[in-house]
Every structure is written in structure tokens, then in C-alpha cells.
Design a protein around this motif. Structure first.
Motif, PDB file in Angstrom:
ATOM      1  N   VAL A 218     -10.744  -0.350  -5.006  1.00 39.99           N
ATOM      2  CA  VAL A 218      -9.490   0.370  -4.944  1.00 39.99           C
ATOM      3  C   VAL A 218      -9.350   1.171  -3.806  1.00 39.99           C
ATOM      4  CG1 VAL A 218      -9.150   0.073  -7.292  1.00 39.99           C
ATOM      5  CG2 VAL A 218      -9.973   2.026  -6.632  1.00 39.99           C
ATOM      6  N   ASP A 219      -7.995   1.353  -3.317  1.00 38.69           N
ATOM      7  CA  ASP A 219      -7.799   2.286  -2.406  1.00 38.69           C
ATOM      8  C   ASP A 219      -6.722   2.956  -2.678  1.00 38.69           C
ATOM      9  OD1 ASP A 219      -7.990   3.466   0.015  1.00 38.69           O
ATOM     10  OD2 ASP A 219      -7.670   1.778   1.306  1.00 38.69           O
ATOM     11  N   GLU A 220      -6.609   4.392  -1.971  1.00 36.71           N
ATOM     12  CA  GLU A 220      -5.506   5.223  -2.122  1.00 36.71           C
ATOM     13  C   GLU A 220      -3.988   4.594  -1.939  1.00 36.71           C
ATOM     14  OE1 GLU A 220      -5.893   9.155  -1.028  1.00 36.71           O
ATOM     15  OE2 GLU A 220      -7.473   9.627  -2.539  1.00 36.71           O
TER      16      GLU A 220
ATOM     17  N   ASN B  19       0.829  -1.301   0.032  1.00 38.62           N
ATOM     18  CA  ASN B  19      -0.008   0.015   0.223  1.00 38.62           C
ATOM     19  C   ASN B  19       0.764   1.297   0.182  1.00 38.62           C
ATOM     20  OD1 ASN B  19       0.752   0.280   2.839  1.00 38.62           O
ATOM     21  ND2 ASN B  19      -1.080   0.299   3.625  1.00 38.62           N
TER      22      ASN B  19
ATOM     23  N   ARG C 297      -2.114   6.180  -8.295  1.00 37.98           N
ATOM     24  CA  ARG C 297      -2.359   6.823  -7.000  1.00 37.98           C
ATOM     25  C   ARG C 297      -3.251   5.826  -5.982  1.00 37.98           C
ATOM     26  NH1 ARG C 297      -1.661  11.950  -5.779  1.00 37.98           N
ATOM     27  NH2 ARG C 297      -1.148  13.566  -7.437  1.00 37.98           N
ATOM     28  N   HIS C 298      -3.751   4.580  -7.069  1.00 38.40           N
ATOM     29  CA  HIS C 298      -4.636   3.693  -6.065  1.00 38.40           C
ATOM     30  C   HIS C 298      -4.038   2.359  -6.374  1.00 38.40           C
ATOM     31  CE1 HIS C 298      -7.170   7.099  -6.822  1.00 38.40           C
ATOM     32  NE2 HIS C 298      -7.738   6.797  -5.650  1.00 38.40           N
TER      33      HIS C 298
END
Length: 310
Positions: free
Chosen positions: A126-128, A90, A115-116
Motif C-alpha cells: 500500500v501507499d499513502e 492516489n 490514509r492509504h
């Protein structure tokens, strides 16, 4: 009225529309006194010096991987503190000295940076990514030497602990009159990059130098330094070594020295569970060049902390 004049007035009116009456009066007084001209000249000088750091950054990009992390470095995500949520999946390292926010946005648009990240391999879930930097930005470095520290450092020695690519050293060289600027770095490849940049830009080697060493083996340098700058060390040392380093600094940094960090010492020492051993060691200091705060968005530098060793 020309189109250019209209555009300028539009930009000013757009800015002024967000100000209240007191703020507008303050701006009017500032402009009418014509003191803004001196401030404007100083702002231009800051921008000019920042462009020199841009050139250094461009030169460094040719010497290091895109992530600005050497394959020979031992970089491990911390397990405690405010960055304990970082891991290989991450987290993405984007060096702030090499890439400012505008450049990051451009890299994203070009598809060179994301960015993700996908949480479970389905495209919409999705996540940052967490962006981290092992260097300070050019603007933060300007803030250190043009706002936080005294203007005259002519008889002072500056030490950067863990100098990596040398960002703090170059800023100290061009933004201050410090007599000695020393970086201590454990990684030989990072030291080589710094030496190449110092040579390429013809910096005075009698004033600026890099030492390949563990800082705890160079108490002589620590004891002779007047200004010590320490970026967050969490990714480079384990918890026990981190504790040892702070006890080492407490023992060898001389009274009256300035210590600058990009995280409050209370947070760092509390996270390491050694805060009580350092009570009264440091005193928070106000900025020494408050008149220059007008050139910076102060909120952007709220995570820079200036202390005096007691």
C-alpha cells in the motif's frame, strides 16, 4: 500538592526540558514581566473566534458532500507543477476548513477516512494517499488577518478569487474590520452554500457578498480591491486559462494592493513558463503584525506568501 498541580508542573517541565539556557531565560523574563497575561488574553480571544468558525464549518458540512466537492464542479488534477502527481486513484480531498488534523485522525480511527490505497490489490503493498484541500485551515486564515495583513483594514476591500465554500470571506468578516468582503465564484452550487451561511449567521450583507461569475468578467471588482487572496487554482482551470488569469490580474490589480497566495508566485509563474513577463510586478512584504506571531507556530504557515503589487 494536588494531583492537578503535579500534572501541570509535569507538562511545563516536559516542555522546558527541550529548551536551551537562552530560551529558558527568555521565558523566565517573559513570565516575570507579566506581559504574558496580555498575550494569554489575546490567545483566548483567538480561540474564541476560531470556535465561531467551527460552528460555520459544522453548518457547511450539512450542505455539502463529505469530500466538499460539488458534483457540478469541474475539478481536474493538474498536469504540471508541484501537484502534477495527483490523480483520482492516489488523491483524496479533505477540506482543511471543515476538518482539522485532529478531526481527520478521528475520522481515520472511525474508518470513515483512509490514509492509504492499495498499489496492486495485495493488502500489504500500500501507499499513502495524497491529501489535498481546496480551502485554507482556520488557523491559516487567522494567520493571514492577525499576522500578515495590517491590523486596520477599515477602508479596505477584500477579494477572494474562487471563494468556493466561503472560508476566506468568513475569516475576513470576523477577524478583520475590512469594509467590503467579496467572493467571486464560478460554481452556482458553491455560491448557494455561501449565501445560506451568510444568512444563517446573520452577517451584514452590505459588508459581505458572493458573486456568481468568472473573475475575468469582473474587472471592476478586481480594480476596486485592496487585498486579493488567491488559493492554488491548478485543479479548477487548464494551463492556458491559468496563464490568461495572471495576465488579467497583472493588468487590473491596482498598484499598492496586497496579494496573498498559498504558493510562491515564483513557483506558480515558473511552472506556467511566464515568470519573465512578471518581473518586478510584485514585491515580497514582511508581516504587518509581527507582534502576533507569538500565537502561531510560524513554520506551519511557511507556504503563505504576502506580496505588494508594484
Amino acid at each position: 500538592m494536588s494531583d492537578e498541580d503535579v500534572n501541570i508542573k509535569f507538562r511545563l517541565l516536559d516542555l522546558f526540558s527541550d529548551l536551551d539556557e537562552n530560551e529558558l531565560q527568555s521565558i523566565e523574563s517573559w513570565i516575570c514581566s507579566r506581559s504574558y497575561k496580555e498575550d494569554l488574553e489575546n490567545k483566548k480571544k483567538l480561540k474564541k473566534s476560531e470556535k465561531l468558525l467551527d460552528k460555520i464549518g459544522d453548518a457547511i458540512k450539512k450542505l455539502v458532500p463529505f469530500e466538499a466537492e460539488m458534483s457540478s464542479e469541474q475539478i481536474v488534477a493538474p498536469t504540471i507543477g508541484d501537484q502534477a502527481d495527483c490523480n483520482k486513484v492516489n488523491t483524496c480531498h479533505v477540506d482543511e476548513f471543515l476538518y482539522d488534523e485532529k478531526q481527520v485522525t478521528k475520522l481515520v480511527q472511525q474508518g470513515k477516512l483512509k490514509r492509504h490505497y492499495c498499489l496492486d490489490c495485495h493488502s500489504r503493498n500500500v501507499d499513502e494517499l495524497i491529501f489535498i484541500s481546496h480551502s485554507m485551515s482556520k488557523q491559516a486564515l487567522q494567520y493571514i488577518f492577525k499576522v500578515l495583513l495590517p491590523k486596520d483594514l477599515g477602508e479596505k476591500n477584500v477579494l477572494d478569487v474562487g471563494s468556493r465554500l466561503g472560508a476566506v470571506l468568513y475569516a475576513a468578516y470576523y477577524f478583520s474590520n475590512a469594509s467590503k468582503i467579496v467572493g467571486v465564484e464560478m460554481n452556482k452550487d458553491c455560491c448557494d452554500v455561501q449565501d445560506k451561511i451568510i444568512g444563517q449567521f446573520n452577517m451584514d450583507i452590505n459588508r459581505i457578498k458572493v458573486i456568481h461569475s468568472d473573475i475575468m468578467e469582473r474587472q471592476d471588482i478586481v480594480e476596486s480591491s485592496d487585498i486579493i487572496i488567491i488559493n492554488v487554482l491548478d485543479f479548477f482551470v487548464d494551463i492556458e486559462k491559468h496563464k490568461e488569469m495572471w495576465y488579467f490580474f497583472k493588468k487590473h490589480i491596482k498598484k499598492g494592493s496586497y496579494l496573498i497566495s498559498n504558493r510562491s508566485m515564483a513557483d506558480t509563474l515558473n511552472t506556467l513558463d511566464i515568470y519573465e513577463d512578471f518581473l518586478n510586478w510584485l514585491i515580497i512584504s514582511k508581516p504587518n503584525q509581527l507582534e502576533n506571531e507569538v500565537f502561531f507556530d510560524v513554520e506551519d504557515y511557511s507556504e503563505l506568501f504576502l506580496y505588494i503589487v508594484n
